[in-house]
Design an enzyme around this catalytic site. Structure first.
Site, mmCIF file in Angstrom:
data_model
loop_
_atom_site.group_PDB
_atom_site.id
_atom_site.type_symbol
_atom_site.label_atom_id
_atom_site.label_comp_id
_atom_site.label_asym_id
_atom_site.label_seq_id
_atom_site.Cartn_x
_atom_site.Cartn_y
_atom_site.Cartn_z
ATOM 1 N N GLY A 9 0.806 -1.242 0.091
ATOM 2 C CA GLY A 9 0.091 0.293 0.046
ATOM 3 C C GLY A 9 0.969 1.100 -0.127
ATOM 4 N N ALA A 10 1.903 1.144 -0.676
ATOM 5 C CA ALA A 10 2.845 2.329 -0.536
ATOM 6 C C ALA A 10 2.863 3.395 -1.618
ATOM 7 C CB ALA A 10 4.581 1.629 -0.788
ATOM 8 N N TYR A 147 -16.586 -3.569 6.130
ATOM 9 C CA TYR A 147 -15.124 -3.050 6.710
ATOM 10 C C TYR A 147 -15.036 -3.296 7.895
ATOM 11 C CZ TYR A 147 -11.639 0.281 6.961
ATOM 12 O OH TYR A 147 -10.329 1.169 7.400
HETATM 13 N N1 LIG Z 1 -7.126 7.065 6.145
HETATM 14 C C1 LIG Z 1 -7.805 6.715 7.255
HETATM 15 O O1 LIG Z 1 -8.494 7.480 8.111
HETATM 16 C C2 LIG Z 1 -7.657 5.290 7.791
HETATM 17 C C3 LIG Z 1 -7.742 5.124 9.304
HETATM 18 C C4 LIG Z 1 -7.794 3.803 9.768
HETATM 19 C C5 LIG Z 1 -7.216 2.841 8.751
HETATM 20 N N2 LIG Z 1 -7.123 2.937 7.587
HETATM 21 C C6 LIG Z 1 -6.576 1.945 6.857
HETATM 22 O O2 LIG Z 1 -5.198 2.098 6.422
HETATM 23 C C7 LIG Z 1 -4.795 1.544 5.194
HETATM 24 C C8 LIG Z 1 -4.319 2.805 4.107
HETATM 25 O O3 LIG Z 1 -5.417 3.639 4.071
HETATM 26 P P1 LIG Z 1 -4.832 4.770 3.543
HETATM 27 O O4 LIG Z 1 -6.046 6.108 3.925
HETATM 28 O O5 LIG Z 1 -3.476 5.276 3.315
HETATM 29 O O6 LIG Z 1 -5.703 4.691 1.999
HETATM 30 P P2 LIG Z 1 -5.248 4.880 0.590
HETATM 31 O O7 LIG Z 1 -4.719 6.357 0.438
HETATM 32 O O8 LIG Z 1 -6.386 4.732 -0.384
HETATM 33 O O9 LIG Z 1 -4.150 3.853 0.252
HETATM 34 C C9 LIG Z 1 -4.400 2.612 0.055
HETATM 35 C C10 LIG Z 1 -3.253 1.913 -0.338
HETATM 36 O O10 LIG Z 1 -3.540 0.387 -0.374
HETATM 37 C C11 LIG Z 1 -3.138 -0.107 -1.702
HETATM 38 N N3 LIG Z 1 -4.140 -1.083 -2.220
HETATM 39 C C12 LIG Z 1 -5.416 -1.072 -2.140
HETATM 40 N N4 LIG Z 1 -5.810 -2.291 -2.726
HETATM 41 C C13 LIG Z 1 -5.021 -3.147 -3.205
HETATM 42 C C14 LIG Z 1 -4.538 -4.079 -3.545
HETATM 43 N N5 LIG Z 1 -5.617 -4.889 -3.997
HETATM 44 N N6 LIG Z 1 -3.416 -5.016 -3.917
HETATM 45 C C15 LIG Z 1 -2.125 -3.885 -3.395
HETATM 46 N N7 LIG Z 1 -2.313 -2.681 -2.988
HETATM 47 C C16 LIG Z 1 -3.560 -2.143 -2.797
HETATM 48 C C17 LIG Z 1 -3.329 1.277 -2.681
HETATM 49 O O11 LIG Z 1 -2.407 1.087 -3.947
HETATM 50 P P3 LIG Z 1 -2.828 0.875 -5.399
HETATM 51 O O12 LIG Z 1 -4.274 1.303 -5.617
HETATM 52 O O13 LIG Z 1 -1.790 1.479 -6.020
HETATM 53 O O14 LIG Z 1 -2.867 -0.608 -5.496
HETATM 54 C C18 LIG Z 1 -2.738 2.203 -1.767
HETATM 55 O O15 LIG Z 1 -1.472 2.280 -1.914
HETATM 56 C C19 LIG Z 1 -6.061 1.007 4.650
HETATM 57 O O16 LIG Z 1 -6.149 -0.399 5.102
HETATM 58 C C20 LIG Z 1 -7.320 1.872 5.362
HETATM 59 O O17 LIG Z 1 -8.364 0.898 5.543
HETATM 60 C C21 LIG Z 1 -7.128 4.053 7.116
#
Ligand SMILES: NC(=O)c1ccc[n+]([C@@H]2O[C@H](COP(=O)([O-])OP(=O)(O)OC[C@H]3O[C@@H](n4cnc5c(N)ncnc54)[C@H](OP(=O)(O)O)[C@@H]3O)[C@@H](O)[C@H]2O)c1
Length: 149
Positions: A9-10, A147
């Protein structure tokens, strides 16, 4: 020799910032996600030694490939950050979307943790950080039933 970290997820958000932070702390970082161009941009920013492994972790074979392609790199930090949250009523969200979310947020984390952990235990070193949501600590919430679960 710099220690090596693998971050899934980088390509954006939390994972990208963790990759930047690890690099600033002296780690060589292996960046993984699906969007190669974004990973390459970040790799260029972080320096020559950064490696990119494009991988869709919702696919079990791809998780195995990610491990096979990186296991010889003496990784000592694994960050499982790939994930997403599908929003909508449970009765309306497409089953495929939800299964992909479960495969990404749950199965891939399970697989990569298990695969790398055995190497970490054998080497008597290593850290695993699983990025999750506080939603997972609640009994449930609106419009994101799967989720939360
Ligand atoms: N933002 C928040 O407030 C928050 C709070 C708590 C937890 N989280 C959790 O933290 C994690 C990251 O969140 P974020 O806010 O940073 O989200 P984000 O900006 O949408 O990043 C998500 C990352 O996951 C990758 N990803 C998604 N599906 C994938 C797949 N099938 N294979 C490989 N990579 C995949 C995406 O890359 P590609 O699309 O390039 O593959 C992207 O790099 C998530 O699990 C989210 O549920 C987020």
């Amino acid at each position: 020799m710099a220690k090596t970290a693998l971050v899934t997820g980088a390509s954006s958000g939390i994972g990208r910032e963790i990759a930047r932070d690890l690099s600033a702390r002296g780690f060589r970082v292996i960046l993984s996600a699906r969007r190669e161009e974004r990973l390459r941009e970040l790799a260029e920013e972080l320096g020559d030694n950064t490696r990119v492994v494009v991988c869709d972790v919702s696919d079990r074979e791809e998780c195995l490939r990610l491990y096979e392609e990186t296991k010889s790199e003496k990784i000592s930090v694994l960050v499982n950050c790939a994930g997403f949250g599908a929003v909508g009523s449970f009765d309306k969200l497409p089953l495929d979307t939800e299964l992909k979310m479960i495969d990404t947020n749950v199965t891939a984390v399970h697989m990569l943790t298990k695969l790398f952990l055995k190497d970490f235990v054998a080497a008597d070193r290593g850290y695993i950080m699983n990025i999750a949501s506080s939603a997972g600590l609640m009994y449930g919430g609106p419009m994101m039933a799967t989720y939360y679960a």
